[in-house]
Each structure stands twice: as structure tokens, then as C-alpha cells.
Design a protein around this motif. Structure first.
Motif, PDB file in Angstrom:
ATOM      1  N   LYS A  27     -14.542  10.537   5.694  1.00 48.83           N
ATOM      2  CA  LYS A  27     -15.499   9.690   4.633  1.00 48.83           C
ATOM      3  C   LYS A  27     -14.746   9.223   3.781  1.00 48.83           C
ATOM      4  CE  LYS A  27     -19.778   9.270   2.524  1.00 48.83           C
ATOM      5  NZ  LYS A  27     -20.940  10.158   2.454  1.00 48.83           N
ATOM      6  N   MET A  28     -13.996  10.482   2.924  1.00 46.88           N
ATOM      7  CA  MET A  28     -13.545  10.378   1.114  1.00 46.88           C
ATOM      8  C   MET A  28     -12.053   9.434   1.693  1.00 46.88           C
ATOM      9  SD  MET A  28     -11.345  12.879  -0.930  1.00 46.88           S
ATOM     10  CE  MET A  28     -12.799  13.940  -1.128  1.00 46.88           C
ATOM     11  N   ALA A  29     -11.484   9.563   2.601  1.00 47.04           N
ATOM     12  CA  ALA A  29      -9.943   8.626   2.684  1.00 47.04           C
ATOM     13  C   ALA A  29     -10.356   6.910   3.214  1.00 47.04           C
ATOM     14  CB  ALA A  29      -9.637   8.897   4.576  1.00 47.04           C
ATOM     15  N   LYS A  30     -11.543   6.964   3.779  1.00 49.49           N
ATOM     16  CA  LYS A  30     -12.065   5.028   4.058  1.00 49.49           C
ATOM     17  C   LYS A  30     -12.339   5.164   2.983  1.00 49.49           C
ATOM     18  CE  LYS A  30     -16.175   2.245   6.547  1.00 49.49           C
ATOM     19  NZ  LYS A  30     -16.707   2.865   7.239  1.00 49.49           N
ATOM     20  N   GLU A  31     -13.190   5.353   1.693  1.00 52.62           N
ATOM     21  CA  GLU A  31     -13.181   4.977  -0.009  1.00 52.62           C
ATOM     22  C   GLU A  31     -12.377   5.155  -0.627  1.00 52.62           C
ATOM     23  OE1 GLU A  31     -16.147   8.221  -1.301  1.00 52.62           O
ATOM     24  OE2 GLU A  31     -17.557   7.389  -0.196  1.00 52.62           O
ATOM     25  N   LEU A  32     -10.994   5.941  -0.225  1.00 48.12           N
ATOM     26  CA  LEU A  32      -9.485   5.603  -1.234  1.00 48.12           C
ATOM     27  C   LEU A  32      -8.988   4.972  -0.651  1.00 48.12           C
ATOM     28  CD1 LEU A  32      -8.286   9.470  -1.131  1.00 48.12           C
ATOM     29  CD2 LEU A  32      -9.138   7.802  -3.157  1.00 48.12           C
ATOM     30  N   ALA A  33      -9.117   4.391   0.722  1.00 51.64           N
ATOM     31  CA  ALA A  33      -7.989   3.138   0.786  1.00 51.64           C
ATOM     32  C   ALA A  33      -8.863   1.943   0.735  1.00 51.64           C
ATOM     33  CB  ALA A  33      -8.064   2.704   3.098  1.00 51.64           C
ATOM     34  N   GLU A  34     -10.455   1.911   0.850  1.00 49.79           N
ATOM     35  CA  GLU A  34     -11.246   0.643   0.162  1.00 49.79           C
ATOM     36  C   GLU A  34     -10.921   0.334  -1.077  1.00 49.79           C
ATOM     37  OE1 GLU A  34     -15.037   0.708   1.166  1.00 49.79           O
ATOM     38  OE2 GLU A  34     -14.214   1.059   2.864  1.00 49.79           O
ATOM     39  N   TYR A  35     -10.876   1.508  -2.161  1.00 51.41           N
ATOM     40  CA  TYR A  35     -10.249   1.407  -3.749  1.00 51.41           C
ATOM     41  C   TYR A  35      -9.708   1.404  -4.157  1.00 51.41           C
ATOM     42  CZ  TYR A  35      -9.339   3.464  -8.392  1.00 51.41           C
ATOM     43  OH  TYR A  35      -8.605   3.760  -9.345  1.00 51.41           O
ATOM     44  N   PHE A  36      -7.855   1.681  -3.549  1.00 48.43           N
ATOM     45  CA  PHE A  36      -6.629   0.906  -3.969  1.00 48.43           C
ATOM     46  C   PHE A  36      -6.279  -0.174  -2.831  1.00 48.43           C
ATOM     47  CE2 PHE A  36      -5.351   5.597  -4.035  1.00 48.43           C
ATOM     48  CZ  PHE A  36      -5.207   6.024  -5.649  1.00 48.43           C
ATOM     49  N   ASP A  37      -7.265  -1.003  -1.877  1.00 45.58           N
ATOM     50  CA  ASP A  37      -7.275  -2.383  -1.735  1.00 45.58           C
ATOM     51  C   ASP A  37      -7.270  -2.618  -2.268  1.00 45.58           C
ATOM     52  OD1 ASP A  37      -5.581  -1.424   1.568  1.00 45.58           O
ATOM     53  OD2 ASP A  37      -7.543  -1.865   1.681  1.00 45.58           O
ATOM     54  N   GLU A  38      -8.629  -2.580  -3.060  1.00 43.57           N
ATOM     55  CA  GLU A  38      -9.511  -3.643  -4.158  1.00 43.57           C
ATOM     56  C   GLU A  38      -8.322  -3.836  -5.147  1.00 43.57           C
ATOM     57  OE1 GLU A  38     -12.966  -2.703  -5.054  1.00 43.57           O
ATOM     58  OE2 GLU A  38     -14.299  -2.672  -3.139  1.00 43.57           O
ATOM     59  N   LYS A  39      -7.786  -2.736  -5.413  1.00 42.40           N
ATOM     60  CA  LYS A  39      -6.682  -2.769  -6.408  1.00 42.40           C
ATOM     61  C   LYS A  39      -5.687  -3.465  -6.682  1.00 42.40           C
ATOM     62  CE  LYS A  39      -5.291   0.744  -9.086  1.00 42.40           C
ATOM     63  NZ  LYS A  39      -5.104   2.687 -10.019  1.00 42.40           N
ATOM     64  N   LYS A  40      -5.043  -3.352  -4.902  1.00 44.47           N
ATOM     65  CA  LYS A  40      -4.289  -4.344  -4.922  1.00 44.47           C
ATOM     66  C   LYS A  40      -3.992  -5.492  -4.496  1.00 44.47           C
ATOM     67  CE  LYS A  40      -0.257  -4.539  -1.420  1.00 44.47           C
ATOM     68  NZ  LYS A  40       0.337  -4.364  -0.196  1.00 44.47           N
ATOM     69  N   ILE A  41      -5.616  -5.880  -4.701  1.00 40.58           N
ATOM     70  CA  ILE A  41      -5.717  -7.072  -4.738  1.00 40.58           C
ATOM     71  C   ILE A  41      -6.184  -7.843  -5.917  1.00 40.58           C
ATOM     72  CG2 ILE A  41      -8.287  -8.821  -4.001  1.00 40.58           C
ATOM     73  CD1 ILE A  41      -7.989  -7.119  -1.604  1.00 40.58           C
ATOM     74  N   ASN A  42      -6.773  -7.037  -6.940  1.00 45.03           N
ATOM     75  CA  ASN A  42      -7.066  -7.395  -8.105  1.00 45.03           C
ATOM     76  C   ASN A  42      -5.760  -8.159  -8.895  1.00 45.03           C
ATOM     77  OD1 ASN A  42      -9.830  -7.532  -7.973  1.00 45.03           O
ATOM     78  ND2 ASN A  42     -10.094  -5.299  -8.890  1.00 45.03           N
ATOM     79  N   GLU A  43      -4.592  -6.391  -8.510  1.00 47.94           N
ATOM     80  CA  GLU A  43      -3.248  -6.958  -9.305  1.00 47.94           C
ATOM     81  C   GLU A  43      -2.740  -8.374  -8.904  1.00 47.94           C
ATOM     82  OE1 GLU A  43      -1.628  -3.609  -8.277  1.00 47.94           O
ATOM     83  OE2 GLU A  43      -2.447  -2.501 -10.437  1.00 47.94           O
ATOM     84  N   GLU A  44      -3.016  -8.355  -7.446  1.00 51.31           N
ATOM     85  CA  GLU A  44      -2.118 -10.129  -6.999  1.00 51.31           C
ATOM     86  C   GLU A  44      -2.755 -11.109  -7.503  1.00 51.31           C
ATOM     87  OE1 GLU A  44      -2.201  -9.282  -2.856  1.00 51.31           O
ATOM     88  OE2 GLU A  44      -0.918  -8.092  -2.139  1.00 51.31           O
ATOM     89  N   LYS A  45      -3.754 -10.934  -7.652  1.00 55.35           N
ATOM     90  CA  LYS A  45      -4.831 -12.532  -8.745  1.00 55.35           C
ATOM     91  C   LYS A  45      -4.313 -12.263 -10.206  1.00 55.35           C
ATOM     92  CE  LYS A  45      -8.982 -11.761  -5.381  1.00 55.35           C
ATOM     93  NZ  LYS A  45     -10.585 -12.287  -6.243  1.00 55.35           N
ATOM     94  N   GLN A  46      -3.818 -11.279 -10.734  1.00 54.51           N
ATOM     95  CA  GLN A  46      -3.546 -11.594 -11.509  1.00 54.51           C
ATOM     96  C   GLN A  46      -2.533 -11.485 -11.530  1.00 54.51           C
ATOM     97  OE1 GLN A  46      -4.920  -7.121 -13.494  1.00 54.51           O
ATOM     98  NE2 GLN A  46      -6.737  -7.420 -14.103  1.00 54.51           N
ATOM     99  N   ASN A  47      -1.580 -11.066 -11.435  1.00 54.79           N
ATOM    100  CA  ASN A  47       0.074 -11.543 -11.215  1.00 54.79           C
ATOM    101  C   ASN A  47       0.012 -12.918 -10.860  1.00 54.79           C
ATOM    102  OD1 ASN A  47       1.002  -9.388 -12.413  1.00 54.79           O
ATOM    103  ND2 ASN A  47       1.017  -8.251 -10.339  1.00 54.79           N
ATOM    104  N   GLY A  48      -0.523 -13.979  -9.992  1.00 57.06           N
ATOM    105  CA  GLY A  48      -0.414 -14.880  -9.046  1.00 57.06           C
ATOM    106  C   GLY A  48      -1.139 -16.006 -10.244  1.00 57.06           C
ATOM    107  N   SER A  49      -1.875 -15.522 -11.455  1.00 56.89           N
ATOM    108  CA  SER A  49      -3.020 -16.478 -12.173  1.00 56.89           C
ATOM    109  C   SER A  49      -1.760 -16.744 -12.960  1.00 56.89           C
ATOM    110  CB  SER A  49      -4.086 -15.497 -12.802  1.00 56.89           C
ATOM    111  OG  SER A  49      -4.369 -15.942 -11.643  1.00 56.89           O
TER     112      SER A  49
END
Length: 87
Positions: free
Chosen positions: A65-87
Motif C-alpha cells: 500500500k505504501m509503495a503504491k502511494e509513493l509511486a503515485e506521489y512521485f508520478d504526480e511530482k514528475k508530471i508537475n515538474e514537466e508541466k512547469q519546465n514545459g511552460s
């Protein structure tokens, strides 16, 4: 004579000794505290021992459960960083 009269006599005699003798009272208190502590230790060990298969399953489930939550957290963080760098 029924057995419950015998038990009543034994417990009555034990109660009389506990009430009248201070050293027996202290020994009774120490003995009950000791047995309660031993029971709590046994219960804790039974519920938290990693050799127990049920506890192993609970630990595995919590880890997954913790691994799933961490994977979701880091995926969201990566997507947010890509949006910020792309804009």
C-alpha cells in the motif's frame, strides 16, 4: 462434599491470608503484576512476531500500500515538474 465448597474454602482461606498478612498481600500483588506483564509480553510477541504468517501478510499488505502511494506521489511530482519546465 461438592468441589465448589472446597474451592470456596481454598479461596476464602487465601483471601483471609491476603487481608491479614502484609507480606502475603505484597506477594499476591507482585505475582498478579508479574503474570499480567508476562501475558502482555506474550500477546505483543504473538501479534508482532514476523515469523507469524498472519503478521507477515499484514506487513506485506502495508508495504504494498505504501509503495503504491509513493509511486503515485512521485508520478504526480514528475508530471508537475514537466508541466512547469514545459511552460
Amino acid at each position: 462434599m461438592e468441589y465448589y465448597y472446597f474451592l470456596l474454602f481454598i479461596f476464602g482461606l487465601l483471601g483471609w491470608f491476603i487481608v491479614t498478612d502484609e507480606s502475603v498481600k505484597k506477594a499476591f500483588v507482585y505475582l498478579t503484576d508479574f503474570t499480567l506483564t508476562k501475558y502482555r509480553m506474550w500477546k505483543w510477541w504473538l501479534l508482532n512476531n514476523p515469523k507469524n504468517p498472519i503478521v507477515k501478510y499484514f506487513m506485506w499488505r502495508r508495504s504494498m500500500k505504501m509503495a503504491k502511494e509513493l509511486a503515485e506521489y512521485f508520478d504526480e511530482k514528475k508530471i508537475n515538474e514537466e508541466k512547469q519546465n514545459g511552460s
